[in-house]
Structures are given as structure tokens and as C-alpha cells.
Design an enzyme around this catalytic site. Structure first.
Site, PDB file in Angstrom:
ATOM      1  N   ARG A 281      -1.323 -11.929   2.062  1.00  0.00           N
ATOM      2  CA  ARG A 281      -0.870 -11.896   3.442  1.00  0.00           C
ATOM      3  C   ARG A 281      -0.432 -13.254   3.985  1.00  0.00           C
ATOM      4  O   ARG A 281       0.639 -13.382   4.544  1.00  0.00           O
ATOM      5  CB  ARG A 281      -1.984 -11.344   4.341  1.00  0.00           C
ATOM      6  CG  ARG A 281      -1.545 -11.018   5.757  1.00  0.00           C
ATOM      7  CD  ARG A 281      -2.695 -10.471   6.580  1.00  0.00           C
ATOM      8  NE  ARG A 281      -3.341  -9.338   5.940  1.00  0.00           N
ATOM      9  CZ  ARG A 281      -4.415  -8.730   6.415  1.00  0.00           C
ATOM     10  NH1 ARG A 281      -4.978  -9.191   7.522  1.00  0.00           N
ATOM     11  NH2 ARG A 281      -4.951  -7.707   5.796  1.00  0.00           N
TER      12      ARG A 281
ATOM     13  N   HIS B 109       4.875  -1.852   2.891  1.00  0.00           N
ATOM     14  CA  HIS B 109       3.922  -2.683   3.639  1.00  0.00           C
ATOM     15  C   HIS B 109       3.088  -1.803   4.567  1.00  0.00           C
ATOM     16  O   HIS B 109       3.483  -1.539   5.716  1.00  0.00           O
ATOM     17  CB  HIS B 109       4.685  -3.729   4.458  1.00  0.00           C
ATOM     18  CG  HIS B 109       3.859  -4.910   4.869  1.00  0.00           C
ATOM     19  ND1 HIS B 109       3.346  -5.816   3.974  1.00  0.00           N
ATOM     20  CD2 HIS B 109       3.454  -5.340   6.104  1.00  0.00           C
ATOM     21  CE1 HIS B 109       2.676  -6.754   4.615  1.00  0.00           C
ATOM     22  NE2 HIS B 109       2.716  -6.480   5.908  1.00  0.00           N
TER      23      HIS B 109
ATOM     24  N   TYR C 119      16.066  -1.535  20.203  1.00  0.00           N
ATOM     25  CA  TYR C 119      17.282  -2.046  20.820  1.00  0.00           C
ATOM     26  C   TYR C 119      18.051  -3.010  19.926  1.00  0.00           C
ATOM     27  O   TYR C 119      19.254  -3.212  20.126  1.00  0.00           O
ATOM     28  CB  TYR C 119      16.951  -2.766  22.133  1.00  0.00           C
ATOM     29  CG  TYR C 119      16.329  -1.872  23.174  1.00  0.00           C
ATOM     30  CD1 TYR C 119      17.000  -0.757  23.661  1.00  0.00           C
ATOM     31  CD2 TYR C 119      15.065  -2.149  23.667  1.00  0.00           C
ATOM     32  CE1 TYR C 119      16.423   0.061  24.616  1.00  0.00           C
ATOM     33  CE2 TYR C 119      14.472  -1.333  24.630  1.00  0.00           C
ATOM     34  CZ  TYR C 119      15.156  -0.225  25.094  1.00  0.00           C
ATOM     35  OH  TYR C 119      14.584   0.577  26.036  1.00  0.00           O
TER      36      TYR C 119
END
Length: 832
Positions: free
Chosen positions: A40, A86, A130
């Protein structure tokens, strides 16, 4: 915990493993820590990516969202990454993708974003529904040849798909784009660099495997931040490259613009890496409003799409250098802590510049070797097919007859294999050949292709068999990427002129320092005091505590080093700016906070170290009339607790100290109005612990008031001021030279009107005087306003005193007639 574990009593208990809880907790924490470290938080040294970034790019690659495709909704990319590779929340995935698209975070952005992806002001990006994104062209270089068995793949989290353990990475992305992350017990912070410089250093290491960090730094000048700015000095960069750790100072790019109206302004055009511009502007404004920074009258953020522009307008009388230094200390300079920590074979290691590039080269050699092996296999297969087709063309008539006579396709294949010893793959292609391919033109094309394939096979075998050829391929590919993506450095270097010190933040100005008997001290700008006519009351200069009174006032510059001599014969060293600046009506701060004074110890004399050289002497006089000279060099190293300046008899006190050069006369004045002038050589030079010799023969209860250093050719006057506010000027030439230890001459008449002598000074007609009373009234007058008279006279009114108040001390502002602040106050009234 007891180690005695009971034996299982039944079949179910027999299936239970027993363990000590501390062992289980330790192993579980280690497993968790390694999961965070390897899975990570830390980048891989080979491709410079953390797993989340690698998976985002691979998901875009698999979905065909490349630089040549149209933009895709960010939510779609995040969804594909989360669903296939993931298994974490969508927010961290989107945040990681956003950062890869920010040109102020990444030196070479890996994602081409469309929409609001945040700003240098700290504005958050728009929601993923968006915005749109696709891979940037340079990101495709990280994935190039990934389908040619160049890297290992592993099963994804649910074993449905395969994902790469690392990307092929055609350039050293770890150094080019940098990385940051916090793991368990460790963190990484790698700065970005210029692509061309890193590639040149990599090629240097290819050509010269024994190259040192210094050799590599001939190419890599230092970090190259996307926001530009300046790196201060080279030493920290060198340390970071040589050890893997360092602290690099990054300073904003700014310019001080001088304007015709007399008010300067500071224009900031580049900020240190990872600085939030809006927050910085807000903090500057808060500092100005709180009074922490003075001299700024306006602050504007004029930044636009063309770049950053922050304008700091200064007041007309502000010192641009001081304001600039204050901004540098608090806002315009940051430290980038380099920790070059990355995963090497799954283990975290702190790497030097050379080690980082060496690991990358090892990775690229493996990639190119595997790619060449993969391509070699494909070319050999193709050559095998082409060889069969060429054989068939040579025996075209027989091949056609065999195929025509066969009952079916399988019989044709078997007959051809028997007749010409074709392989299965060859006969598969031959039976699928069209009659048009039997033309001579087709045959020539096949022969040309066969020659090309054979040449490529030879080249690939050479690459695989010769390390130098393999490295030359890597070098060629790196140069091609440099030609395509290289650009100019954005971050410059400036010389390290040392860190901004506290002194750099203090305006250099003349100040008046006030000390009381109870050791309260403060400083005030000289410019606060306008010159008045003599005989005035002055203005309030301090809120003196009941029972306390002013003992000393002197002029100094804020950047001066002061030697503070006390009545007990000790001397301390102090910077003027360390004395707190306060208003006229403030009481001051206890000197105990600045100097290690004992009970009853008071400052009685102050010498500016700028006034003397080591070969000069400090001449001292005590209350009982003892005089001694000590070399100035003995006061070079003064402890924070002070050192002895003079040994005193019981009941005696140090009164005054002057700088002399060996050819000076000393004039010692007494409280009862006597004065004696003698050659300083009559008081031989002594050590600090000496008492000195008798300078003046005092009568009765008379005591020394002060001392003046006199040059033979002086045109100065002796200023004498008494405790009741009277004073006079007398030419120093009227005081003839005598032998020391005499009674001296009458200087001024003391009595009920004048009171005893408080202070004596050597003055010129252009000098100004600062006079302060015991109650804190202060006034500034011109020395020329005090009448010049003979020795044995009464003098004139200098300062009007009220009640039991008396003159405490006087100091001189040399040649102050040119001071703009010296405006006449015709009234001479007290400022209440």
C-alpha cells in the site's frame, strides 16, 4: 501469562492450537505492517509506483483508455480498478488518480484529466462522476511491451484475472516523478526530478558502472519540482543523493520591485513544492493583522491560468529587506525532507542515487531480455512458417498435384508431410495458401520477409548473448524517450547565504535603551523623540514602578553587540534587538530575563563593540575614583553568566567605561563638580581581575559621576548635567592635563540650585542629547542649545523637573542634525 497449558480432554479440543497471546499479537502486527509496507504505502524501486497507481494505469490500459482514445468518465475508471484489481474504497482510488493528473503535484503527470482536478490553492477536485480522464502519453511508456512477457503477473484478489507485479517502465519513474507515503514505522519522501537529467545519469551508469554519486551529479543537478522555486545550496542535495536522506531548503521565487512613488513591493511568482497558496496568503494576512509582520499595507493574489503572482505592497517607510526576511522565515521557505525509501525485492531499503539507478537498470535489463526472448520465439516461429512456404513455392506444381489428388484436407497434409518433411504448422499454412500467392511477386515478398525475419533473429540472439548489446538497446530507448518528453528545468539553485536569522528579521535602526535601578529594560526608536528646546519637561518615556527610578539611558543600533558593565564589576554581552521593543509608556521587561544578574546588580555602563578594535583598551572608573585599562581582546569570549571586568573594593562600584586607543586623555568628573584630566598611560594596562590605580583624589563624601575619553586635538565640549536639570558646555581645551590622583579643577558649581553632577559627556555642536529623569520623563534636545560657558560657572536650565524628580542619565546622538526626525517642538510641553 502462564505457560502451563492444560491438555485437551476431548476430540474437539484436540483440534485447537494453543499459542501465547503476545506471540500471536506480535506476528499479527508484523503481518499487518508488512502488508501496509509492501502492498500500500511504499513504491517499487523498479517502476516507482505504489500498487494503487499501478492498478489504475493497468486498468486504463486494459480498457483502452490510452492517450489516443477519448476521455472516459473517472467513475468508470475507478470502478474498473476497484472491481478488478484494487479491493478498497473508491475515494482513495480516485484521490490517487487525481494526484497523477495534477501538474502541480507530478513533474510529468501520468493521467490526462479533463475537468476540475483540484488546484494549488487546495481546492478539492470535482466528484468523479463529473470529471473525465485518460492516460497521458508518457504513462504509456511505463506500460510499453507489457504484453510481451516482460514482467511477472499474479492473480488478482478474487483469482478471476491476472495483474502485473510491476510495470516495464521505460524510464526511471521513481526519480522522475518522486513519491511520498507513510507506512508502519517508516515513511518515504522522494522528490521529483528532470527527466532529461535522470536519463543522462542512467546512461552515465550504463557507460561507467563504477561511476560515483559525484559523477552522477554532473548530470542530476538536484530535484526539479513542478512548481519551480529555488533550492538553497548544494550540500543538502549532495547528502541526500549520497546517503538517501537529507533536508533540502526550497525557497519561493520573488522579486523586490522599486516603484517611483517610493513604496516598494514584493512579487512572488513561484512557491515551494506542496505549498497551499491560498492558505499561505491567508496566514500572511493574519500575521500582518496581528502585528507579527510590520510594513505591509496591501496583499493581493493576482494569480491566473498563466501562473502564480502574489503582490505584497509595502508601506512607504518600510524596509523591504526586513519584510522579505520575515516572509522568508515564516512563509516563503520550506524544508523538503528527503527519505529515498523504496521496495527492493519486496523489502524496504533506503537508497542512494546510484543504488536507485542501479536497481532500475537491473529491472530494465530483465525487461529487455524477456522481451527479446519473447520476440525471438515469435520470429523463429514466423521464420519456420516462411521456410515451409518457400519450399512449397519451389515445388509448386508437385504441391498442387498432391493437394488435388488428396481426398480431403487431412490427407493433403499427411501427403505433404511425407513428401517434404513439413511440420504440422507448415502444412497448415500451405493448405490454406491461395492460388494467387503462387505468383512470382508473392514469392519475392515472402523471400524478403524471410530475410528480414532472419536478420531480426540474428539481432535478437546477439542482444541475448551480449550484455553490452543489451545495454545499448536500453540506452537507445532512453534517448528516444528523452527526445520525446524532455523539457527545461523548473527549479533553480541559489547560493546558501545561511538560514534567515533573527537578526535578519529586525530592522536596523537607532534606538534608545532605558534601564531602571530595579533592572527593568526596554528599547524605543530614536525617531519617536523629536528635538525640543532646552528647559522643556520632555515627554513620558516609561511607566516607572513605584520605588524604582531610571538609572541609565543610552543610544544603540538594533544590530549592535553591547557589553553591559554592572556596578559589581561584571560584564555581559547582549544584542540590542534582544532587548524588547516597547512603547514610551511601557515599564519594560526585567533584565533578569536577558542577563544573569545577581540581586542588587545594576547596569551602569554600556559599550558598543563596533566602537573598538582588539588592540584598543577599555578604560574603567569606579565610584571611589579607581581607574584601570584592560585590553579589549580580553572581552572577546563572554559567557552567558558574564565575566569579571574589574575587581572592586568593598563598597565600591563600577561607574563608567570608555574605549581608548593608548593616546587618549581621560577626564574623570565627580558628583561635587570637580574634574581631572590626565594621560591614559598613567593608568597602566591590567588584567580583568585587577583593581586599578587611583585616578582622582576625592574629598569628603564626594564620588565619581562619570568619565570622558578626550583626544588631544579635540574641538568637542564637555557637557555637564546636574541632578536638578541644569547643565553647561565648556570646551575641553579649558581642562589642562594633570597627573592622576589629583583633586582636579572646578568644572561646575554645585549647590541647592544645581544639585550634584549626574552625567558628563563629550559633545559637538551637531550632536543631540537624550536626557531622562528618574521618574521616566524623556526629552531630546540639541547640544548647541545649551550655552557654552567657562569651567567654574552655574550653567543653564536644560530640563524642567517636577517635584522631587531628578535627572537620571544623559546620552549622545552623534551628529544628528541631518536626522529627519529631529523636528523642533516649540512648546516643549509634556506629552501626557
Amino acid at each position: 501469562m502462564s505457560s502451563d497449558v492444560p491438555e485437551p480432554t476431548d476430540v474437539d479440543a484436540a483440534r485447537i492450537d494453543t499459542a501465547r497471546i503476545e506471540d500471536e499479537m506480535e506476528q499479527s502486527y508484523i503481518d499487518y505492517a508488512m502488508s501496509v509496507i509492501a502492498g500500500r504505502a511504499l513504491p517499487d524501486v523498479r517502476d516507482g509506483l505504489k500498487p494503487v497507481h499501478r492498478r489504475i494505469l493497468y486498468a486504463m490500459h486494459e480498457e483502452g483508455v490510452t492517450s489516443g482514445s477519448s476521455h472516459r468518465k473517472s467513475s468508470s475508471i475507478v470502478g474498473e480498478t476497484m472491481g478488478n484489481y484494487h479491493p478498497h474504497g473508491d475515494s482513495p482510488i480516485y484521490d490517487a488518480m487525481v494526484r497523477m493528473a495534477q501538474d502541480f503535484s507530478m513533474r510529468y503527470p501520468l493521467v490526462d484529466g479533463q475537468g476540475n482536478f483540484g488546484s494549488v490553492d487546495g481546492d478539492p477536485p470535482a466528484a468523479m462522476r463529473y470529471t473525465e480522464a485518460r492516460m497521458a502519453p508518457i504513462a504509456e511508456e511505463l506500460l510499453s511491451d507489457i504484453d510481451m512477457d516482460t514482467v511477472d503477473f499474479s492473480a488478482n484478489y478474487d483469482d478471476r484475472l491476472q495483474e502485473p507485479d510491476v510495470l516495464p517502465a521505460a524510464f526511471p519513474n521513481l526519480l522522475v516523478n518522486g513519491s511520498s507515503g507513510i507506512a508502519v514505522g517508516m515513511s518515504t519522501n522522494i522528490p521529483p526530478h528532470n527527466l532529461g537529467e535522470i536519463i543522462d545519469a542512467t546512461i552515465e551508469l550504463i557507460d561507467n558502472p563504477d561511476a560515483t554519486v559525484e559523477d552522477l551529479m554532473d548530470h542530476v543537478k538536484g530535484p526539479d519540482f513542478p512548481t519551480g522555486a529555488n533550492i538553497v545550496g548544494h550540500n543538502a542535495v549532495h547528502a541526500a543523493y549520497k546517503t538517501g536522506r537529507g533536508r533540502i531548503r526550497v525557497r519561493a521565487e520573488y522579486e523586490v520591485e522599486e516603484r517611483e512613488n517610493g513604496s516598494d513591493r514584493i512579487v512572488i511568482t513561484e512557491l515551494p513544492y506542496q505549498t497551499n497558496k491560498a492558505r499561505m496568503v491567508e496566514k500572511i494576512a493574519d500575521a500582518v493583522n496581528d502585528g507579527a509582520i510590520e510594513g505591509i499595507r496591501d496583499l493581493r493574489d493576482e494569480s491566473d491560468r498563466d501562473g502564480i503572482r502574489i503582490v505584497v505592497e509595502l508601506k512607504r517607510n518600510a524596509m523591504a529587506e526586513v519584510v522579505k526576511n520575515q516572509l522568508l522565515e515564516r512563509f516563503l521557505e520550506k524544508t523538503f525532507g528527503v527519505i529515498n525509501l523504496a521496495l527492493v525485492d519486496g523489502q524496504p531499503q533506503v537508497l542512494t542515487l546510484k543504488e536507485t539507478l542501479r536497481h532500475y537498470l537491473d529491472h530494465r535489463k530483465e525487461v529487455v531480455r524477456r522481451r527479446s526472448q519473447y520476440e525471438l520465439g515469435e520470429k523463429q516461429d514466423r521464420a519456420h512458417i516462411l521456410d515451409g512456404r518457400l519450399t512449397a513455392l519451389e515445388h509448386a506444381d508437385d504441391v498442387v498435384d498432391i493437394i488435388r489428388d488428396a481426398e480431403d484436407r487431412d490427407d493433403a497434409k499427411a501427403a505433404l508431410r511425407e513428401a517434404y518433411e513439413f511440420s504440422g504448422d507448415q502444412v497448415d499454412h500451405i493448405v490454406r495458401m491461395q492460388l494467387g500467392s503462387l505468383t512470382s511477386m508473392e514469392a519475392a515478398e515472402i523471400e524478403d520477409e524471410y530475410d528480414e525475419v532472419q536478420a531480426r533473429i540474428e539481432r535478437l540472439e546477439t542482444i541475448l548473448g551480449d550484455e553490452e548489446e543489451l545495454l545499448s538497446v536500453i540506452e537507445e530507448e532512453l534517448l528516444a524517450i528523452k527526445d520525446e518528453y524532455d523539457d527545461d528545468r523548473r527549479t533553480s539553485f541559489i547560493e546558501d547565504t545561511d538560514e534567515v536569522t533573527r537578526e535578519d528579521l529586525i530592522a536596523e535602526e537607532d534606538v534608545v535603551v532605558v534601564v531602571t535601578e530595579q533592572d527593568y529594560v526596554k528599547r524605543m526608536p530614536v525617531s519617536q523623540f523629536d528635538a525640543q528646546n532646552r528647559g522643556g519637561k520632555g515627554i513620558i518615556g516609561g511607566d516607572i514602578k513605584e520605588g524604582d527610578r531610571v538609572s541609565k539611558v543610552f543610544r544603540a543600533n538594533t544590530h549592535d553587540y553591547l557589553l553591559c558593565f554592572t556596578n559589581q564589576g561584571q560584564v555581559y554581552r547582549l544584542k540590542t534587538y534582544e532587548i524588547p521593543e516597547m512603547s514610551r509608556t511601557a515599564r519594560g521587561k526585567s533584565a533578569i530575563n536577558l542577563l544573569d544578574l545577581d540581586d542588587g546588580e545594576e547596569i551602569t555602563a554600556v559599550v558598543n563593540t563596533d566602537d573598538f578594535e582588539d588592540e584598543e583598551c577599555l578604560s574603567m572608573v569606579t565610584r571611589d575614583g579607581y581607574v584601570k585599562r584592560t585590553a579589549a581582546s580580553e572581552f572577546d569570549n563572554i559567557l552567558s553568566t558574564g565575566i569579571i571586568a574589574a575587581k572592586l573594593e568593598d563598597g565600591d562600584e563600577l561607574v563608567d567605561v570608555k574605549v581608548t586607543n593608548g593616546s587618549t586623555d581621560l577626564l574623570v568628573a565627580t558628583r561635587e563638580g570637580m574634574a581631572i584630566r590626565f594621560d591614559e598611560d598613567e593608568a597602566r594596562e591590567m588584567g580583568r581581575n585587577a583593581r586599578g590605580v587611583r585616578g582622582v583624589d576625592l574629598e569628603g563624601q564626594d564620588k565619581v559621576a562619570g568619565m570622558v575619553a578626550v583626544e588631544d586635538d579635540t574641538e568637542q565640549d564637555l557637557l555637564t548635567v546636574t541632578e536638578n536639570g541644569y547643565g553647561k558646555r565648556t570646551p575641553l581645551t579649558e581642562y589642562r592635563k594633570q597627573s592622576r590622583n589629583g583633586k582636579g579643577l572646578v568644572d561646575i558649581k554645585t549647590g541647592d540650585r544645581n544639585g550634584r553632577v549626574t552625567s558628563v559627556k563629550a559633545v559637538g555642536p551637531a550632536d543631540h542629547l537624550v536626557i531622562m529623569s528618574e521618574s521616566g520623563q524623556i526629552m531630546r534636545i540639541r547640544a548647541a542649545d545649551i550655552s557654552e560657558v567657562g569651567r567654574n560657572t552655574m550653567g543653564v536650565k536644560v530640563m524642567e523637573l517636577e517635584g522631587d524628580d531628578g535627572v537620571a542619565t544623559v546620552d549622545v546622538i552623534p551628529d544628528a542634525n541631518g536626522d529627519d526626525a529631529a523636528e523642533t517642538d516649540e512648546t516643549g510641553e509634556t506629552d501626557e
